[in-house]
Design an enzyme around this catalytic site. Sequence first.
Site, PDB file in Angstrom:
ATOM      1  N   GLY A 137       0.808  -1.215   0.000  1.00 50.77           N
ATOM      2  CA  GLY A 137       0.000   0.000   0.000  1.00 50.77           C
ATOM      3  C   GLY A 137       0.843   1.267   0.000  1.00 50.77           C
ATOM      4  O   GLY A 137       0.508   2.245  -0.680  1.00 50.77           O
ATOM      5  N   THR A 138       1.925   1.248   0.727  1.00 49.82           N
ATOM      6  CA  THR A 138       2.769   2.450   0.815  1.00 49.82           C
ATOM      7  C   THR A 138       3.336   2.818  -0.551  1.00 49.82           C
ATOM      8  O   THR A 138       3.296   3.979  -0.968  1.00 49.82           O
ATOM      9  CB  THR A 138       3.904   2.218   1.841  1.00 49.82           C
ATOM     10  OG1 THR A 138       3.303   1.937   3.108  1.00 49.82           O
ATOM     11  CG2 THR A 138       4.817   3.416   1.951  1.00 49.82           C
TER      12      THR A 138
ATOM     13  N   ASN B 249      -8.329   3.951   8.401  1.00 52.06           N
ATOM     14  CA  ASN B 249      -7.707   2.834   9.117  1.00 52.06           C
ATOM     15  C   ASN B 249      -7.879   2.903  10.627  1.00 52.06           C
ATOM     16  O   ASN B 249      -7.825   1.895  11.306  1.00 52.06           O
ATOM     17  CB  ASN B 249      -6.221   2.727   8.775  1.00 52.06           C
ATOM     18  CG  ASN B 249      -5.511   4.058   8.804  1.00 52.06           C
ATOM     19  OD1 ASN B 249      -5.949   5.016   8.166  1.00 52.06           O
ATOM     20  ND2 ASN B 249      -4.432   4.141   9.540  1.00 52.06           N
TER      21      ASN B 249
ATOM     22  N   GLN C 198      -7.694  -0.192   3.392  1.00 54.05           N
ATOM     23  CA  GLN C 198      -8.498  -0.792   4.474  1.00 54.05           C
ATOM     24  C   GLN C 198      -9.839  -1.318   3.992  1.00 54.05           C
ATOM     25  O   GLN C 198     -10.511  -2.045   4.727  1.00 54.05           O
ATOM     26  CB  GLN C 198      -8.732   0.239   5.586  1.00 54.05           C
ATOM     27  CG  GLN C 198      -7.494   0.591   6.372  1.00 54.05           C
ATOM     28  CD  GLN C 198      -6.978  -0.562   7.238  1.00 54.05           C
ATOM     29  OE1 GLN C 198      -7.719  -1.474   7.616  1.00 54.05           O
ATOM     30  NE2 GLN C 198      -5.694  -0.537   7.556  1.00 54.05           N
TER      31      GLN C 198
ATOM     32  N   SER D  47      -3.611  -3.307  -0.603  1.00 56.01           N
ATOM     33  CA  SER D  47      -2.481  -4.048  -0.040  1.00 56.01           C
ATOM     34  C   SER D  47      -2.914  -5.451   0.346  1.00 56.01           C
ATOM     35  O   SER D  47      -3.996  -5.642   0.907  1.00 56.01           O
ATOM     36  CB  SER D  47      -1.979  -3.275   1.188  1.00 56.01           C
ATOM     37  OG  SER D  47      -0.956  -3.997   1.830  1.00 56.01           O
TER      38      SER D  47
ATOM     39  N   HIS E  97      -1.670  -7.696   2.607  1.00 61.55           N
ATOM     40  CA  HIS E  97      -1.659  -8.230   3.976  1.00 61.55           C
ATOM     41  C   HIS E  97      -2.823  -7.778   4.838  1.00 61.55           C
ATOM     42  O   HIS E  97      -2.947  -8.186   5.987  1.00 61.55           O
ATOM     43  CB  HIS E  97      -0.312  -7.951   4.673  1.00 61.55           C
ATOM     44  CG  HIS E  97      -0.078  -6.532   5.073  1.00 61.55           C
ATOM     45  ND1 HIS E  97      -0.096  -6.116   6.376  1.00 61.55           N
ATOM     46  CD2 HIS E  97       0.183  -5.422   4.337  1.00 61.55           C
ATOM     47  CE1 HIS E  97       0.173  -4.817   6.435  1.00 61.55           C
ATOM     48  NE2 HIS E  97       0.344  -4.376   5.213  1.00 61.55           N
TER      49      HIS E  97
ATOM     50  N   THR F 198      11.715  -7.669 -11.405  1.00 70.39           N
ATOM     51  CA  THR F 198      11.227  -9.048 -11.475  1.00 70.39           C
ATOM     52  C   THR F 198      10.096  -9.252 -10.465  1.00 70.39           C
ATOM     53  O   THR F 198      10.211  -8.856  -9.313  1.00 70.39           O
ATOM     54  CB  THR F 198      12.384 -10.029 -11.193  1.00 70.39           C
ATOM     55  OG1 THR F 198      13.396  -9.779 -12.172  1.00 70.39           O
ATOM     56  CG2 THR F 198      11.928 -11.475 -11.276  1.00 70.39           C
TER      57      THR F 198
ATOM     58  N   CYS G 272       0.743   2.063  12.798  1.00 74.14           N
ATOM     59  CA  CYS G 272       2.020   2.635  12.366  1.00 74.14           C
ATOM     60  C   CYS G 272       2.464   3.734  13.327  1.00 74.14           C
ATOM     61  O   CYS G 272       3.630   4.079  13.400  1.00 74.14           O
ATOM     62  CB  CYS G 272       1.918   3.175  10.944  1.00 74.14           C
ATOM     63  SG  CYS G 272       1.271   1.951   9.812  1.00 74.14           S
TER      64      CYS G 272
HETATM   65  N1  PLP Z   1      -2.961   3.091   3.626  1.00 80.23           N
HETATM   66  C1  PLP Z   1      -3.731   2.725   4.666  1.00 80.23           C
HETATM   67  C2  PLP Z   1      -5.092   3.322   4.837  1.00 80.23           C
HETATM   68  C3  PLP Z   1      -3.249   1.776   5.591  1.00 80.23           C
HETATM   69  O1  PLP Z   1      -4.015   1.420   6.626  1.00 80.23           O
HETATM   70  C4  PLP Z   1      -1.952   1.250   5.402  1.00 80.23           C
HETATM   71  C5  PLP Z   1      -1.382   0.303   6.380  1.00 80.23           C
HETATM   72  O2  PLP Z   1      -1.748   0.265   7.544  1.00 80.23           O
HETATM   73  C6  PLP Z   1      -1.207   1.651   4.278  1.00 80.23           C
HETATM   74  C7  PLP Z   1      -1.733   2.588   3.426  1.00 80.23           C
HETATM   75  C8  PLP Z   1       0.158   1.086   4.001  1.00 80.23           C
HETATM   76  O3  PLP Z   1       0.050  -0.224   3.468  1.00 80.23           O
HETATM   77  P1  PLP Z   1       1.291  -1.231   3.513  1.00 80.23           P
HETATM   78  O4  PLP Z   1       1.406  -1.701   4.922  1.00 80.23           O
HETATM   79  O5  PLP Z   1       0.908  -2.354   2.588  1.00 80.23           O
HETATM   80  O6  PLP Z   1       2.473  -0.508   3.025  1.00 80.23           O
END
Ligand code: PLP
Length: 392
Positions: free
Chosen positions: A69-70, A153, A183, A203, A205, A241, A333
């Site tokens: 996600g990041t 989130n 989310q 994302s 996970h 890759t 986070c």
């Molecule tokens: N965006 C939101 C709303 C999230 O909750 C998160 C992770 O908690 C992310 C982005 C980042 O995702 P990733 O952990 O896959 O980098």
Amino acid sequence: MIYLDNAATTKIEEPAFNAMLPFLKEEYGNASAVYELARRSKKAVFEARKNAAALIGAMPSEIFFTSGGTESDNWALCGAYETFRKKNTESAGHIITTAIEHHAILHTAEYLESLGVSVTYLKPDSEGFVRPEQVLEAIRPDTFLVSVMTANNEIGTIEPVREIADAVRGLRKDVLIHTDAVQAFGQIHLDDLSKHVDLLSASSHKLGGPKGVGILFVRDGVKFSPFMRGGMQESGRRAGTENVAGIAGFGEACMLSFAGLDAKISAETALRDRFLAKLSNITGVIVNGAYSEGNFTKRLPGNISVCIKGIEGESALIMLDREGICASSGSACATGAMEPSHVLKAIGRADDEAKGSLRFTLSHHNTEEEIDQAALVITEIVDKLRNGKKHL
Ligand code: PLP
């Protein structure tokens, strides 16, 4: 252990884990090569692309795999900026986002500010909603991107992203619309969301897939700069890759979510309501996020975010951990930092209230017994903390 931190990450689903295994061992072919071994990797990547696309009603060709996600959020904002700057050498442009985005958006927006971009951070209402009219009012001639998250989130509020996107589109065709759906993806029905927005991040996970994999959806026909330069993987837009095992696991998790979404939503909703009813018996509990009548359905099914008066969330977390309960205070986070969360501040919680915040994010794998046990332990912990004790 009782795991109630599914917004931070989820346990990998067994079928997703199994789908990865061959690609960690005997199926090691590079998906870009031409022989049979490589074709099997390529096929796994294609299947995963189809499964991820299905969750948002997109075409497989509109899905680009990333490292999570990041990365997808960084790509969305920086890619939009680069695309804008190619045509506009005079102005650095303007972005509209919200004050309650994840740091993956907020810190990227701050980075773009350092390059001269103007950023408007829209303030949500007390339940965390941003209205389409607010977005329209903020649009300027040099606006090139609107980025509003699909669901928050921390407090679980589901934003009216379709309405926002349609309103912006009605006014301006040249503004890109991005949503951070990390989310919401695989948690609520997003069926046709890809028909409304240009860019969407998700994302693996967060929905029972492995960590380190994500997608950026880029709507067909949208002109958009690549993020990673190098090989021709991901149609030349995201070189490198492919993480075939991770992608295969993610694809399987998407398929499971797609097939079981209604059951998952109703199981989580029932557990959440049971939990919330028990927590509401504690005096001084304020629910954060969409909560008022008519709005409660606009909340992620598994999310409970509360502020409990007279306690410190961080101390409660440590005591919960001693009892084998995993939860979070504010965003995962941000855990570890004593600063009240930016989301709770933005919805108007006072510093004192925000410090007593706890977030429980449930999964359909939780049981009623776990919920009852967790509620009991929390009630005891609150009692102890209010009486100045730090142990159960
Ligand atoms: N965006 C939101 C709303 C999230 O909750 C998160 C992770 O908690 C992310 C982005 C980042 O995702 P990733 O952990 O896959 O980098």
